[in-house]
Design a protein around this motif. Sequence first.
Motif, PDB file in Angstrom:
ATOM      1  N   THR A 143       0.833  -1.212   0.000  1.00  0.00           N
ATOM      2  CA  THR A 143       0.000   0.000   0.000  1.00  0.00           C
ATOM      3  C   THR A 143       0.868   1.263   0.000  1.00  0.00           C
ATOM      4  OG1 THR A 143      -0.246  -0.367   2.370  1.00  0.00           O
ATOM      5  CG2 THR A 143      -2.164  -0.841   0.987  1.00  0.00           C
ATOM      6  N   SER A 155      -9.263  -3.096  -4.386  1.00  0.00           N
ATOM      7  CA  SER A 155      -8.371  -2.902  -3.223  1.00  0.00           C
ATOM      8  C   SER A 155      -8.122  -4.210  -2.470  1.00  0.00           C
ATOM      9  CB  SER A 155      -8.933  -1.883  -2.224  1.00  0.00           C
ATOM     10  OG  SER A 155      -9.302  -0.697  -2.834  1.00  0.00           O
ATOM     11  N   SER A 185      -9.719   6.691  -1.966  1.00  0.00           N
ATOM     12  CA  SER A 185      -8.833   5.526  -2.099  1.00  0.00           C
ATOM     13  C   SER A 185      -7.476   5.784  -1.445  1.00  0.00           C
ATOM     14  CB  SER A 185      -8.601   5.188  -3.578  1.00  0.00           C
ATOM     15  OG  SER A 185      -9.816   4.933  -4.220  1.00  0.00           O
TER      16      SER A 185
END
Length: 441
Positions: free
Chosen positions: A96, A226, A317
Motif C-alpha cells: 500500500t 483494493s 482511495s
Amino acid sequence: MSSRDQFASKIGFIFAAAGSAIGLGAIWKFPYMAGTNGGSVFIFLFILCTVFIGLPILIAEFMIGRRGQKDPINSFKEQAPGKPWFMIGWLGQAATGLILSFYSVVGGWILSYIIRATSMSLTGNGVDFEALFTDIIANPVEVLIAQATFMLITLIIVQAGIKRGIEVASKWMMPLLFIFFILLFIRSVTLDGAIEGIKFMFVPDWSYLNAETFLLALGQAFFSLSVGVSAMITYASYLSQKEKIVSSAVNVAIMNIFISILAGLVIFPAVFALGYSPEQGPGLVFIMLPAVFEQVPFGGFFILIFFILLLFATITSSIALLEVVVSIGIGEKTNTRKRATWIYSTLIFMIGIPSALSFGVMSDFTIMEKSFFDFIDYITNSIMMPIGALLISLFAGFHYTKKISKEEFQSSPLLFKIWLTIVRYIAPIAIAVILIRSIFA
Ligand code: PFF
C-alpha cells in the motif's frame, strides 16, 4: 481516532469500502489498460476475475478484519498465534505504501487539471489536449508540488479518523460522481462515430487472449477492488459483528464493475468519434475528458466540477492506502497515530519522487525496461497484490475451520459452498498459474 472507532452505519461502511475501491483504478487505469490490451477481451477477463476471484477474496478480507477487530498484523497474530500468517500484513503495508507513492503522483495531476480548469484553460478552441497533458506531467516543479499537496490532503483526512473523515467524505461524493458519469456517458455515445468505441469494448478480438492479458486483468481486478493488500481487512476491522459481509462485498464489486464500464463508455466512444488512439497509456483519461467536455454546453464549468469529484474518488482511495500503512505502523499504540501519519506520509512522498519525475527529467531511468513509475506499478499490481490475495485466500480457506467461516459468512449454504471451493482451490490455483506463466513467459 482511537483504534476501535467504528463505522456509524452499514451503508457508511459500504460507501467507505466502495470509496476505497472506486478511484483511479476504475476511472483512470481501467480505460487505459483496456485501451492498450485489446479492449473487449481485457474487459471480459476483468469482469471474470472480479466476480470469481476478487469478490471471494474481498469476502475473505472482510471476514478476517471483522473477526480480528485490530490492525491486520495483530488480527492475524490473534487468530493464528505462533504462525507466520501475520506476514501478510507486512506485505500489505509495503504494497500500500508503494501504491500510494505513485497514486499520489496521479492525484497531483488531477490537482493540476483542477487549477487549470478554474481558469477555464482546459477548454476552448485550439487546445491540444495531448500536448497539454505531456507538458504538465513533464514539469518537475509542478508535479512535485502537486504530489506533495495531494499527500497533505490525504494525511489530514486520515488524521481525522474513520467516522468524521472517511465515512462522511465517501457518503456524499460517490453518488455525485455516479450521476456525473451517466451524463457524460450520454454525451459521449451520442457523438458521431461513437459506435466504433462500443464495438472496441464489446466485440472480442481473441488474439489478445493470453497469460499476460489475464495477469493484467487479474491485477486490475485486485487493484480496483483494493484486494490483496490488507486494506479491506483494515476497513472491516472497524465493522461491528452484526453487519452482513457478503452483501456488502457484492455491492462493492458491482459498483466497481459498473463504474469501470461506465468510465469506458465515456472514454472509448469519444476516442473513436474524435479521432484519438485508444493506446494513449496513462494519459488517456486526462486527454479524453477535456475533449469530451469540449462537446458539452458549459463544458468549461462542468469539467471543473468533474475533476473535483474525481479528486474525491481518488482521495477516498488514497486515505485507505495511508490508513493501512499507518494502522499497521502503530499497531496497538494509538497515541502515536498523529506522528506516525506524518512520518509515513513523508516517506511515501519521497519514494514517489522518482515516479513523479518519470515522465520528464527521469524518463530515461529504467528498471527492467520500465520507467520507475511503471516499475512500481508493476511490482505492486502484478506481483505483490496477487501474492497477498493468494495467501489471504488460503488463510480463509484452510486456516479457518469450516465452522468458523460458515458462521462468519452468514449467507446461503450454497453460496458458502461455492465461496469455500473458490478460496480453497480455484483462486489460489488460478493466481499461481497466472503468476508463474506470466513471470516466466
Ligand atoms: N482501489 C483503488 C483504486 O482503484 O483506485 C486503489 C487501491 C486502494 C488499491 C486501496 C489498494 C488499496 F488498498
